[in-house]
Scaffold this motif. Structure first.
Motif, PDB file in Angstrom:
ATOM      1  N   PHE A 166     -41.255   6.835   6.696  1.00  0.00           N
ATOM      2  CA  PHE A 166     -40.471   6.014   5.781  1.00  0.00           C
ATOM      3  C   PHE A 166     -39.689   6.904   4.816  1.00  0.00           C
ATOM      4  O   PHE A 166     -38.494   6.688   4.591  1.00  0.00           O
ATOM      5  N   GLU A 167     -40.334   7.895   4.249  1.00  0.00           N
ATOM      6  CA  GLU A 167     -39.667   8.805   3.313  1.00  0.00           C
ATOM      7  C   GLU A 167     -38.533   9.559   4.008  1.00  0.00           C
ATOM      8  O   GLU A 167     -37.472   9.778   3.426  1.00  0.00           O
ATOM      9  N   GLU A 168     -38.728   9.934   5.259  1.00  0.00           N
ATOM     10  CA  GLU A 168     -37.686  10.620   6.026  1.00  0.00           C
ATOM     11  C   GLU A 168     -36.474   9.705   6.226  1.00  0.00           C
ATOM     12  O   GLU A 168     -35.330  10.134   6.104  1.00  0.00           O
ATOM     13  N   CYS A 169     -36.719   8.441   6.508  1.00  0.00           N
ATOM     14  CA  CYS A 169     -35.626   7.475   6.677  1.00  0.00           C
ATOM     15  C   CYS A 169     -34.860   7.284   5.377  1.00  0.00           C
ATOM     16  O   CYS A 169     -33.634   7.152   5.382  1.00  0.00           O
ATOM     17  N   MET A 170     -35.553   7.272   4.270  1.00  0.00           N
ATOM     18  CA  MET A 170     -34.929   7.013   2.978  1.00  0.00           C
ATOM     19  C   MET A 170     -34.230   8.234   2.390  1.00  0.00           C
ATOM     20  O   MET A 170     -33.358   8.098   1.536  1.00  0.00           O
ATOM     21  N   SER A 226     -28.045   0.388  -3.224  1.00  0.00           N
ATOM     22  CA  SER A 226     -27.394  -0.246  -2.076  1.00  0.00           C
ATOM     23  C   SER A 226     -27.343  -1.747  -2.270  1.00  0.00           C
ATOM     24  O   SER A 226     -28.172  -2.325  -2.957  1.00  0.00           O
ATOM     25  N   ALA A 227     -26.346  -2.364  -1.659  1.00  0.00           N
ATOM     26  CA  ALA A 227     -26.215  -3.813  -1.690  1.00  0.00           C
ATOM     27  C   ALA A 227     -27.159  -4.443  -0.675  1.00  0.00           C
ATOM     28  O   ALA A 227     -27.624  -5.554  -0.848  1.00  0.00           O
ATOM     29  N   CYS A 228     -27.439  -3.710   0.394  1.00  0.00           N
ATOM     30  CA  CYS A 228     -28.288  -4.226   1.462  1.00  0.00           C
ATOM     31  C   CYS A 228     -28.888  -3.055   2.230  1.00  0.00           C
ATOM     32  O   CYS A 228     -28.194  -2.088   2.516  1.00  0.00           O
ATOM     33  N   LEU A 229     -30.152  -3.142   2.532  1.00  0.00           N
ATOM     34  CA  LEU A 229     -30.828  -2.103   3.299  1.00  0.00           C
ATOM     35  C   LEU A 229     -31.710  -2.770   4.342  1.00  0.00           C
ATOM     36  O   LEU A 229     -32.533  -3.622   4.021  1.00  0.00           O
ATOM     37  N   LEU A 230     -31.505  -2.413   5.603  1.00  0.00           N
ATOM     38  CA  LEU A 230     -32.306  -2.948   6.699  1.00  0.00           C
ATOM     39  C   LEU A 230     -32.888  -1.789   7.488  1.00  0.00           C
ATOM     40  O   LEU A 230     -32.200  -0.808   7.762  1.00  0.00           O
ATOM     41  N   MET A 231     -34.148  -1.898   7.852  1.00  0.00           N
ATOM     42  CA  MET A 231     -34.791  -0.855   8.637  1.00  0.00           C
ATOM     43  C   MET A 231     -35.480  -1.528   9.818  1.00  0.00           C
ATOM     44  O   MET A 231     -36.129  -2.557   9.659  1.00  0.00           O
ATOM     45  N   THR A 232     -35.316  -0.952  11.010  1.00  0.00           N
ATOM     46  CA  THR A 232     -35.940  -1.538  12.193  1.00  0.00           C
ATOM     47  C   THR A 232     -36.487  -0.460  13.106  1.00  0.00           C
ATOM     48  O   THR A 232     -35.943   0.630  13.196  1.00  0.00           O
ATOM     49  N   GLN A 240     -27.504   0.669   5.904  1.00  0.00           N
ATOM     50  CA  GLN A 240     -27.331   0.493   4.471  1.00  0.00           C
ATOM     51  C   GLN A 240     -25.884   0.135   4.174  1.00  0.00           C
ATOM     52  O   GLN A 240     -24.963   0.689   4.774  1.00  0.00           O
ATOM     53  N   PHE A 241     -25.698  -0.792   3.258  1.00  0.00           N
ATOM     54  CA  PHE A 241     -24.366  -1.153   2.784  1.00  0.00           C
ATOM     55  C   PHE A 241     -24.311  -0.878   1.293  1.00  0.00           C
ATOM     56  O   PHE A 241     -25.145  -1.382   0.538  1.00  0.00           O
ATOM     57  N   PRO A 279     -20.519   1.028   5.038  1.00  0.00           N
ATOM     58  CA  PRO A 279     -21.721   0.928   5.882  1.00  0.00           C
ATOM     59  C   PRO A 279     -22.215   2.320   6.282  1.00  0.00           C
ATOM     60  O   PRO A 279     -21.436   3.263   6.417  1.00  0.00           O
ATOM     61  N   SER A 280     -23.503   2.432   6.467  1.00  0.00           N
ATOM     62  CA  SER A 280     -24.105   3.684   6.926  1.00  0.00           C
ATOM     63  C   SER A 280     -25.254   3.341   7.865  1.00  0.00           C
ATOM     64  O   SER A 280     -26.130   2.550   7.533  1.00  0.00           O
ATOM     65  N   ILE A 281     -25.240   3.932   9.061  1.00  0.00           N
ATOM     66  CA  ILE A 281     -26.319   3.752  10.022  1.00  0.00           C
ATOM     67  C   ILE A 281     -26.953   5.116  10.277  1.00  0.00           C
ATOM     68  O   ILE A 281     -26.261   6.075  10.611  1.00  0.00           O
ATOM     69  N   THR A 282     -28.266   5.189  10.097  1.00  0.00           N
ATOM     70  CA  THR A 282     -28.998   6.423  10.290  1.00  0.00           C
ATOM     71  C   THR A 282     -30.093   6.211  11.325  1.00  0.00           C
ATOM     72  O   THR A 282     -30.837   5.229  11.233  1.00  0.00           O
ATOM     73  N   LEU A 283     -30.178   7.088  12.296  1.00  0.00           N
ATOM     74  CA  LEU A 283     -31.258   7.042  13.281  1.00  0.00           C
ATOM     75  C   LEU A 283     -32.229   8.173  12.956  1.00  0.00           C
ATOM     76  O   LEU A 283     -31.829   9.332  12.839  1.00  0.00           O
ATOM     77  N   THR A 284     -33.503   7.828  12.823  1.00  0.00           N
ATOM     78  CA  THR A 284     -34.548   8.813  12.531  1.00  0.00           C
ATOM     79  C   THR A 284     -35.487   8.874  13.719  1.00  0.00           C
ATOM     80  O   THR A 284     -36.063   7.860  14.121  1.00  0.00           O
ATOM     81  N   TYR A 285     -35.650  10.076  14.281  1.00  0.00           N
ATOM     82  CA  TYR A 285     -36.537  10.252  15.434  1.00  0.00           C
ATOM     83  C   TYR A 285     -37.973  10.073  14.985  1.00  0.00           C
ATOM     84  O   TYR A 285     -38.424  10.711  14.048  1.00  0.00           O
TER      85      TYR A 285
END
Length: 127
Positions: free
Chosen positions: A55-59, A66-72, A107-108, A117-123
């Motif tokens: 979680f910390e790595e993703c953040m 942010s106006a909106c943050l979604l994690m999946t 994240q928006f 918009p920002s999309i981040t992929l974390t392995y």
């Protein structure tokens, strides 16, 4: 509140029977009452994801506000294209064997009236 097909929150979820509520100045959306109650219970008892290494790595690379943050978890999301296909490019579903090992954070943020918009992929590895 219940999210129906005509609800203003319908674009936020693929489940027409989802529920939503405000908690600590945040809008929570979940597929059912139990999920929301379980999440609130975890927050109230200090058992949320803060401190979790993944979680910390993703953040880490995200803007602080942010106006909106979604994690999946992509391993779960890409197995149900009928639910999530309208929310993500088909490219992810066509390459599901690759993307199943990632967490996706979307994240928006807004600045001067512009949405970024920002999309981040974390392995996360092969779990």
């Amino acid at each position: 509140c219940r999210i129906t097909a005509t609800s203003p929150f319908k674009p936020c979820t693929s489940h027409t029977r989802s529920v939503c509520c405000f908690y600590n100045d945040r809008l929570l959306i979940a597929p059912n009452d139990t999920c929301i109650q379980d999440y609130i219970h975890l927050v109230d008892n200090g058992k949320v994801k803060e401190g979790d290494v993944i979680f910390e790595e993703c953040m880490a690379g995200l803007a602080p506000e942010s106006a909106c943050l979604l994690m999946t978890d992509m391993s779960k999301t890409i197995t149900e294209p009928q639910l999530y296909g309208h929310l993500m490019p088909n490219f992810f579903f066509k390459n599901k064997d690759f993307f199943r090992n990632f967490l996706m954070t979307t994240q928006f943020t807004t600045a001067n009236g512009t949405v970024f918009p920002s999309i981040t992929l974390t392995y996360k590895g092969e779990l």
